[in-house]
Design a protein around this motif. Sequence first.
Motif, PDB file in Angstrom:
ATOM      1  N   VAL A 144       0.769  -1.046   0.028  1.00 21.89           N
ATOM      2  CA  VAL A 144      -0.115  -0.077   0.062  1.00 21.89           C
ATOM      3  C   VAL A 144       1.075   1.344   0.041  1.00 21.89           C
ATOM      4  O   VAL A 144       1.797   1.231   0.707  1.00 21.89           O
ATOM      5  CB  VAL A 144      -1.028  -0.071   1.207  1.00 21.89           C
ATOM      6  CG1 VAL A 144      -1.656   1.303   1.155  1.00 21.89           C
ATOM      7  CG2 VAL A 144      -1.546  -1.253   1.317  1.00 21.89           C
ATOM      8  N   ALA A 145       0.455   2.276  -0.718  1.00 18.63           N
ATOM      9  CA  ALA A 145       1.042   3.444  -0.798  1.00 18.63           C
ATOM     10  C   ALA A 145       0.357   4.506   0.057  1.00 18.63           C
ATOM     11  O   ALA A 145      -1.153   4.595   0.043  1.00 18.63           O
ATOM     12  CB  ALA A 145       1.318   4.138  -2.157  1.00 18.63           C
ATOM     13  N   LEU A 146       0.779   5.128   0.905  1.00 15.09           N
ATOM     14  CA  LEU A 146       0.220   6.297   1.759  1.00 15.09           C
ATOM     15  C   LEU A 146       0.464   7.711   0.968  1.00 15.09           C
ATOM     16  O   LEU A 146       1.926   8.082   1.007  1.00 15.09           O
ATOM     17  CB  LEU A 146       0.400   6.093   3.159  1.00 15.09           C
ATOM     18  CG  LEU A 146       0.116   7.306   3.954  1.00 15.09           C
ATOM     19  CD1 LEU A 146      -1.517   7.373   4.165  1.00 15.09           C
ATOM     20  CD2 LEU A 146       0.833   7.452   5.394  1.00 15.09           C
ATOM     21  N   VAL A 147      -0.465   8.264   0.834  1.00 17.95           N
ATOM     22  CA  VAL A 147      -0.223   9.900   0.037  1.00 17.95           C
ATOM     23  C   VAL A 147      -0.764  10.957   1.125  1.00 17.95           C
ATOM     24  O   VAL A 147      -1.913  10.667   1.307  1.00 17.95           O
ATOM     25  CB  VAL A 147      -0.916   9.909  -1.205  1.00 17.95           C
ATOM     26  CG1 VAL A 147      -0.446  11.324  -1.720  1.00 17.95           C
ATOM     27  CG2 VAL A 147      -0.432   8.961  -2.059  1.00 17.95           C
ATOM     28  N   GLY A 148       0.286  11.566   1.739  1.00 15.72           N
ATOM     29  CA  GLY A 148      -0.167  12.672   2.574  1.00 15.72           C
ATOM     30  C   GLY A 148       0.030  12.148   4.069  1.00 15.72           C
ATOM     31  O   GLY A 148      -0.602  11.401   4.505  1.00 15.72           O
ATOM     32  N   VAL A 149       1.171  12.968   4.498  1.00 15.24           N
ATOM     33  CA  VAL A 149       1.540  12.675   5.900  1.00 15.24           C
ATOM     34  C   VAL A 149       1.432  14.013   6.757  1.00 15.24           C
ATOM     35  O   VAL A 149       2.238  14.452   7.544  1.00 15.24           O
ATOM     36  CB  VAL A 149       3.095  11.989   6.159  1.00 15.24           C
ATOM     37  CG1 VAL A 149       2.997  10.576   5.812  1.00 15.24           C
ATOM     38  CG2 VAL A 149       3.966  12.832   5.207  1.00 15.24           C
ATOM     39  N   MET A 196      -2.367  -0.712  -3.906  1.00 11.72           N
ATOM     40  CA  MET A 196      -3.528   0.009  -3.240  1.00 11.72           C
ATOM     41  C   MET A 196      -2.858   1.330  -2.860  1.00 11.72           C
ATOM     42  O   MET A 196      -1.717   1.393  -2.543  1.00 11.72           O
ATOM     43  CB  MET A 196      -4.147  -0.558  -2.148  1.00 11.72           C
ATOM     44  CG  MET A 196      -4.730  -1.909  -2.525  1.00 11.72           C
ATOM     45  SD  MET A 196      -5.146  -2.802  -1.003  1.00 11.72           S
ATOM     46  CE  MET A 196      -6.138  -1.551  -0.187  1.00 11.72           C
ATOM     47  N   ALA A 197      -3.736   2.193  -2.788  1.00 14.61           N
ATOM     48  CA  ALA A 197      -3.379   3.564  -2.005  1.00 14.61           C
ATOM     49  C   ALA A 197      -4.402   3.991  -1.007  1.00 14.61           C
ATOM     50  O   ALA A 197      -5.663   3.872  -1.048  1.00 14.61           O
ATOM     51  CB  ALA A 197      -3.100   4.590  -3.138  1.00 14.61           C
ATOM     52  N   ILE A 198      -3.773   4.659   0.113  1.00 11.86           N
ATOM     53  CA  ILE A 198      -4.449   5.350   1.213  1.00 11.86           C
ATOM     54  C   ILE A 198      -4.388   7.124   0.773  1.00 11.86           C
ATOM     55  O   ILE A 198      -3.217   7.432   0.777  1.00 11.86           O
ATOM     56  CB  ILE A 198      -4.157   4.940   2.409  1.00 11.86           C
ATOM     57  CG1 ILE A 198      -4.431   3.513   2.493  1.00 11.86           C
ATOM     58  CG2 ILE A 198      -4.790   5.771   3.511  1.00 11.86           C
ATOM     59  CD1 ILE A 198      -4.041   2.829   3.949  1.00 11.86           C
ATOM     60  N   VAL A 199      -5.183   7.520   0.527  1.00 16.29           N
ATOM     61  CA  VAL A 199      -5.055   9.108   0.408  1.00 16.29           C
ATOM     62  C   VAL A 199      -5.736  10.193   1.667  1.00 16.29           C
ATOM     63  O   VAL A 199      -6.660   9.813   2.075  1.00 16.29           O
ATOM     64  CB  VAL A 199      -6.185   9.542  -0.936  1.00 16.29           C
ATOM     65  CG1 VAL A 199      -5.989  11.286  -0.951  1.00 16.29           C
ATOM     66  CG2 VAL A 199      -5.742   8.880  -2.285  1.00 16.29           C
ATOM     67  N   ILE A 247      -8.274   2.600  -4.176  1.00 14.50           N
ATOM     68  CA  ILE A 247      -7.821   3.669  -3.454  1.00 14.50           C
ATOM     69  C   ILE A 247      -8.912   3.941  -2.139  1.00 14.50           C
ATOM     70  O   ILE A 247     -10.056   3.806  -2.438  1.00 14.50           O
ATOM     71  CB  ILE A 247      -8.126   4.986  -4.326  1.00 14.50           C
ATOM     72  CG1 ILE A 247      -6.955   4.858  -5.460  1.00 14.50           C
ATOM     73  CG2 ILE A 247      -7.777   6.278  -3.559  1.00 14.50           C
ATOM     74  CD1 ILE A 247      -7.427   5.749  -6.494  1.00 14.50           C
ATOM     75  N   LEU A 248      -8.263   4.238  -1.083  1.00 16.73           N
ATOM     76  CA  LEU A 248      -9.142   4.385   0.255  1.00 16.73           C
ATOM     77  C   LEU A 248      -8.991   5.839   0.489  1.00 16.73           C
ATOM     78  O   LEU A 248      -7.873   6.120   0.978  1.00 16.73           O
ATOM     79  CB  LEU A 248      -8.685   3.700   1.469  1.00 16.73           C
ATOM     80  CG  LEU A 248      -9.349   3.634   2.598  1.00 16.73           C
ATOM     81  CD1 LEU A 248     -10.605   2.840   2.555  1.00 16.73           C
ATOM     82  CD2 LEU A 248      -8.744   2.799   3.655  1.00 16.73           C
ATOM     83  N   ASN A 249      -9.807   6.690   0.390  1.00 20.42           N
ATOM     84  CA  ASN A 249      -9.848   8.126   0.461  1.00 20.42           C
ATOM     85  C   ASN A 249     -10.393   8.412   1.756  1.00 20.42           C
ATOM     86  O   ASN A 249     -11.603   8.486   2.049  1.00 20.42           O
ATOM     87  CB  ASN A 249     -10.557   8.782  -0.642  1.00 20.42           C
ATOM     88  CG  ASN A 249     -10.497  10.281  -0.402  1.00 20.42           C
ATOM     89  OD1 ASN A 249      -9.741  10.858  -0.491  1.00 20.42           O
ATOM     90  ND2 ASN A 249     -11.702  10.806  -0.652  1.00 20.42           N
ATOM     91  N   PHE A 250      -9.317   9.184   2.425  1.00 21.83           N
ATOM     92  CA  PHE A 250      -9.781   9.816   3.729  1.00 21.83           C
ATOM     93  C   PHE A 250      -9.884  11.603   3.513  1.00 21.83           C
ATOM     94  O   PHE A 250     -10.389  12.011   4.827  1.00 21.83           O
ATOM     95  CB  PHE A 250      -8.815   9.794   5.007  1.00 21.83           C
ATOM     96  CG  PHE A 250      -8.886   8.330   5.424  1.00 21.83           C
ATOM     97  CD1 PHE A 250      -9.587   8.188   6.544  1.00 21.83           C
ATOM     98  CD2 PHE A 250      -8.048   7.420   4.787  1.00 21.83           C
ATOM     99  CE1 PHE A 250      -9.489   6.672   6.991  1.00 21.83           C
ATOM    100  CE2 PHE A 250      -7.949   6.129   5.421  1.00 21.83           C
ATOM    101  CZ  PHE A 250      -8.782   5.656   6.383  1.00 21.83           C
TER     102      PHE A 250
END
Lengths: 206, 206
Positions: free
Chosen positions: A83-88, A145-148, A170-173
């Motif tokens: 999984v890639a996480l975008v935005g920290v 997969m990615a988590i936004v 994509i899992l978008n928060f």
Amino acid sequence: MRSRISRAVIPRLSIYYRTLLLHKSSEVVSSGELSDLTGCTPAQIRKDLAYFGQFGTPGRGYIVSDLKKKILEILGIDKNWNVALVGVGNLGTALLSYKGFKEQGFNITAVFDNDLRKIGKRLEGITIQDINGLRRTVKNKEIQMAIVAVPAEEAQKIVTTLIKAKLRAILNFAPIRPQVPKSAELINIDLSIELEKLTHFLRQKV
Amino acid sequence: MRSRISRAVIPRLSIYYRTLLLHKSSEVVSSGELSDLTGCTPAQIRKDLAYFGQFGTPGRGYIVSDLKKKILEILGIDKNWNVALVGVGNLGTALLSYKGFKEQGFNITAVFDNDLRKIGKRLEGITIQDINGLRRTVKNKEIQMAIVAVPAEEAQKIVTTLIKAKLRAILNFAPIRPQVPKSAELINIDLSIELEKLTHFLRQKV
């Protein structure tokens, strides 16, 4: 057969699976017992599990180990996913520190941001990368997969970038609903919306 | 009138509100513009906003400041709410460190756990309390909502304890669906279920 499972069934399968993990005491479980444990009706449970074909024994129940294995497979959690996480920012950092993803087979193996002050720093053992390097990293690290977790105003742009990098799940928060092509799946989790359902409820009670 | 707003409308109102926060450029917004920004149809938007009575001008649109104020009120986020967090494992700790709740008016003012090694320690400036002190703290600190982040097997017991302490609005992150009386509202957020919807999607594509 897999593709014929309705989307509405998936969350219930997740619940059955977690209930089975807690149900360690016996080898067989009936739809009635699963009903008591999950709050779903026995009829619903029988219907959901019938998708898998005949492997319950009428009048006795389901063999717990078989049922767990089958559900794991259907849910796609019988393997690990990168999984890639975008935005920290606040939320991204919190999600990165959450160990529950890894326990379920979701490994955050790459982290991206567009803030020059963050890029190059390490967080939870992972170096924060420039979002411009996304495409290459997705390929090299076999990310699926990615988590936004970016601000609302950046979410659509990031999602479009993810789709271009061939990420399809994509899992978008971000508190907005980005558009994706039909070939991709995007799920929105908006913590504020959930809290606002509660405050609306409380407000009505006053 | 408030109580006649359907529950299905609330998440869309949250989205309209966030869209309006981003829409700073003009004083008036049409249902067509809101549609472009939110992905909801203009007809849906007009229907949702009609609950508030007549305050759009046909052919022109809604006055942004009025609309924001009205939605805030309906959602109950025109004031601050005191929130108790139960469970400071991985997820609880992550949620406590998430600044977004406070920004939206949700203040986590008390934190509970049943682990003797944790009780008495401080986290994000809040002393972790024994769950046995819940009732008194809820009263003293005027807490109205709770976030549950305990393991699945403890969730129902904790939720029952919260209800007894007169908490009526609960956001549950435990991967199980606790039962509550009709006088209370419980919302489940299961991050794993959402991820499993994605892996099921990916699995179908293989």
